[in-house]
Scaffold this active site. Structure first.
Site, short mmCIF file in Angstrom:
data_model
loop_
_atom_site.label_atom_id
_atom_site.label_comp_id
_atom_site.label_asym_id
_atom_site.label_seq_id
_atom_site.Cartn_x
_atom_site.Cartn_y
_atom_site.Cartn_z
N ASP A 93 0.85 -1.19 0.00
CA ASP A 93 0.00 0.00 0.00
C ASP A 93 0.89 1.24 0.00
O ASP A 93 1.62 1.50 0.97
CB ASP A 93 -0.90 -0.04 1.25
N SER A 172 -5.97 14.77 -13.64
CA SER A 172 -7.25 14.49 -14.31
C SER A 172 -7.75 15.79 -14.93
O SER A 172 -7.37 16.88 -14.48
CB SER A 172 -8.27 14.00 -13.29
N TYR A 185 -12.78 14.08 -5.22
CA TYR A 185 -11.83 13.68 -6.26
C TYR A 185 -11.32 14.92 -7.01
O TYR A 185 -10.11 15.07 -7.22
CB TYR A 185 -12.51 12.69 -7.22
N ALA A 187 -11.17 17.95 -5.95
CA ALA A 187 -10.30 18.71 -5.04
C ALA A 187 -8.91 18.08 -4.96
O ALA A 187 -7.89 18.78 -5.00
CB ALA A 187 -10.92 18.77 -3.65
N SER A 188 -8.86 16.74 -4.89
CA SER A 188 -7.55 16.07 -4.78
C SER A 188 -6.71 16.29 -6.04
O SER A 188 -5.50 16.47 -5.97
CB SER A 188 -7.74 14.57 -4.53
N LYS A 189 -7.39 16.29 -7.19
CA LYS A 189 -6.64 16.47 -8.45
C LYS A 189 -6.24 17.94 -8.64
O LYS A 189 -5.17 18.23 -9.15
CB LYS A 189 -7.46 15.95 -9.64
N1 LIG Z 1 -10.04 6.15 -15.58
C1 LIG Z 1 -10.31 7.43 -15.76
O1 LIG Z 1 -11.34 7.81 -16.36
C2 LIG Z 1 -9.34 8.47 -15.25
C3 LIG Z 1 -9.52 9.80 -15.69
C4 LIG Z 1 -8.64 10.77 -15.22
C5 LIG Z 1 -7.62 10.45 -14.36
N2 LIG Z 1 -7.46 9.16 -13.95
C6 LIG Z 1 -6.36 8.87 -13.03
O2 LIG Z 1 -5.49 7.92 -13.61
C7 LIG Z 1 -4.79 7.22 -12.60
C8 LIG Z 1 -4.85 5.73 -12.89
O3 LIG Z 1 -6.20 5.31 -12.80
P1 LIG Z 1 -6.81 4.14 -13.70
O4 LIG Z 1 -7.91 4.76 -14.49
O5 LIG Z 1 -5.77 3.41 -14.41
O6 LIG Z 1 -7.54 3.29 -12.55
P2 LIG Z 1 -7.25 1.79 -12.00
O7 LIG Z 1 -7.31 0.81 -13.11
O8 LIG Z 1 -8.22 1.65 -10.86
O9 LIG Z 1 -5.76 1.86 -11.45
C9 LIG Z 1 -5.44 2.37 -10.18
C10 LIG Z 1 -4.10 1.78 -9.76
O10 LIG Z 1 -3.75 2.32 -8.48
C11 LIG Z 1 -3.38 1.24 -7.63
N3 LIG Z 1 -3.67 1.59 -6.25
C12 LIG Z 1 -4.85 1.97 -5.71
N4 LIG Z 1 -4.72 2.18 -4.40
C13 LIG Z 1 -3.43 1.90 -4.09
C14 LIG Z 1 -2.68 1.92 -2.87
N5 LIG Z 1 -3.25 2.29 -1.72
N6 LIG Z 1 -1.39 1.55 -2.92
C15 LIG Z 1 -0.80 1.19 -4.08
N7 LIG Z 1 -1.45 1.17 -5.26
C16 LIG Z 1 -2.76 1.52 -5.26
C17 LIG Z 1 -4.22 0.06 -8.10
O11 LIG Z 1 -3.60 -1.18 -7.79
P3 LIG Z 1 -3.95 -2.14 -6.55
O12 LIG Z 1 -5.44 -2.18 -6.42
O13 LIG Z 1 -3.35 -3.45 -6.97
O14 LIG Z 1 -3.27 -1.55 -5.38
C18 LIG Z 1 -4.16 0.27 -9.60
O15 LIG Z 1 -2.97 -0.28 -10.12
C19 LIG Z 1 -5.45 7.63 -11.27
O16 LIG Z 1 -4.67 8.61 -10.64
C20 LIG Z 1 -6.78 8.23 -11.72
O17 LIG Z 1 -7.26 9.17 -10.79
C21 LIG Z 1 -8.29 8.15 -14.38
#
Ligand SMILES: NC(=O)c1ccc[n+]([C@@H]2O[C@H](COP(=O)([O-])OP(=O)(O)OC[C@H]3O[C@@H](n4cnc5c(N)ncnc54)[C@H](OP(=O)(O)O)[C@@H]3O)[C@@H](O)[C@H]2O)c1
Length: 289
Positions: A93, A172, A185, A187-189
């Site tokens: 984590d 994001s 979310y 706010a965090s971004k």
């Molecule tokens: N999908 C969208 O539409 C979108 C749009 C804009 C921005 N984003 C951003 O893109 C980034 C990647 O997201 P994604 O879309 O690829 O989503 P995702 O498939 O849910 O990937 C999230 C990744 O973060 C890891 N993670 C979550 N909590 C964790 C923790 N406590 N410790 C270590 N690893 C952790 C997860 O792995 P484990 O569960 O194995 O830990 C997973 O590998 C994020 O920052 C998200 O906010 C996504």
């Protein structure tokens, strides 16, 4: 011998480039080769992080992969070794400071250092703020903001000894324009975007570039692993870009020396509309509160 501070070109001087986002001079980012570079990707077990790790390996990089699910990381590491690149897994984590230190130590022990840090792990929640428990805000801010910031703090001395060092923060489009039902979310971004812009000139002085990535809607597990989902979103879900395409665009931005990337034409148009006609965007979003 004393280190010579890099001289930033000023307005009117050769090499000056205004920040296209209109927030002032931020310096030029170097173009990069990725062959034999050492990269650390957080959230590498799925979605954008997984695809990004594989795409970086395809371009010749070695990887430290961080996420909680060890078996998923092992699968990504296997894909990377098929590309004849090395991958080290750190399963844990990332909100735990010891895991962050372990990830940086792995880069140094296995690869002798680090050149690229990608802060990608993130989580979201859907639902109105007034109906949310305070417990929803903290973990979102922790993973999306405090973790990348603290990882950067710890990585700076390591990156300074790297080759063309770069930090890429995955924010994001909601870090540029907040939307209802995603207040924590957004706010965090916003916090991550503000931090990235603020430290970019500071890190430039240390020879470290900062790329800020603002993905639009992306196909991944993001929407399946929401921290909380209270009610349906009151708008039709927009089309999502495949995570591999987002990864390809991020790698291309790293190679070409861009400092800010918005993925997807519709997302770029949305942010342009927000800049030129913010009142119109306010009125659109008011319908969805
Ligand atoms: N999908 C969208 O539409 C979108 C749009 C804009 C921005 N984003 C951003 O893109 C980034 C990647 O997201 P994604 O879309 O690829 O989503 P995702 O498939 O849910 O990937 C999230 C990744 O973060 C890891 N993670 C979550 N909590 C964790 C923790 N406590 N410790 C270590 N690893 C952790 C997860 O792995 P484990 O569960 O194995 O830990 C997973 O590998 C994020 O920052 C998200 O906010 C996504």
């Amino acid at each position: 011998m004393e280190a010579v501070e890099p001289k930033h070109p000023r307005f009117g001087e050769r090499g000056y480039r205004a920040d296209p986002r209109g927030v002032g001079y931020i310096g030029l980012m170097a173009k990069r080769k990725l062959k034999d570079r050492r990269a650390l990707v957080t959230g590498a077990s799925s979605g954008i992080g997984r695809e990004l790790a594989i795409e970086l390996a395809r371009k010749g990089a070695d990887l430290v992969l961080v996420a909680r699910r060890a078996e998923r990381l092992a699968e990504v590491a296997a894909a990377i070794s098929k590309l004849n690149r090395r991958a080290v897994i750190v399963a844990g984590d990332i909100t735990d400071a010891a895991v962050r230190s372990q990830a940086l130590a792995a880069a140094q022990q296995e690869f002798g250092g680090l050149d690229i840090l990608i802060n990608n792990a993130g989580v979201a929640a859907h639902g109105r703020f007034a109906e949310a428990d305070p417990a929803r805000l903290r973990p979102i801010m922790e993973l999306n903001f405090f973790v990348p910031v603290e990882l950067i703090r710890e990585a700076i001395p390591v990156l300074r000894t790297g080759r063309d060092p770069l930090i890429a923060n995955v924010g994001s489009i909601l870090g540029e324009r907040g939307v209802p039902h995603k207040s924590e979310y957004s706010a965090s971004k916003f916090a991550l975007h503000g931090f990235s812009e603020a430290v970019r000139p500071e890190l430039k002085r240390l020879g470290i570039d900062v790329l800020l990535v603002a993905p639009g809607p992306t196909e991944s597990e993001h929407f399946e692993v929401l921290l909380e989902e209270k009610g349906e979103l009151p708008w039709a879900e927009p089309a999502r870009m495949p995570a591999c395409e987002v990864a390809r665009q991020i790698v291309s931005a790293i190679q070409s020396g861009r400092h800010f990337l918005v993925t997807g034409r519709k997302s770029r148009l949305w942010l342009l509309l927000n800049r030129v006609a913010p009142r119109l965007v306010d009125r659109i979003l008011n319908r969805y509160g």
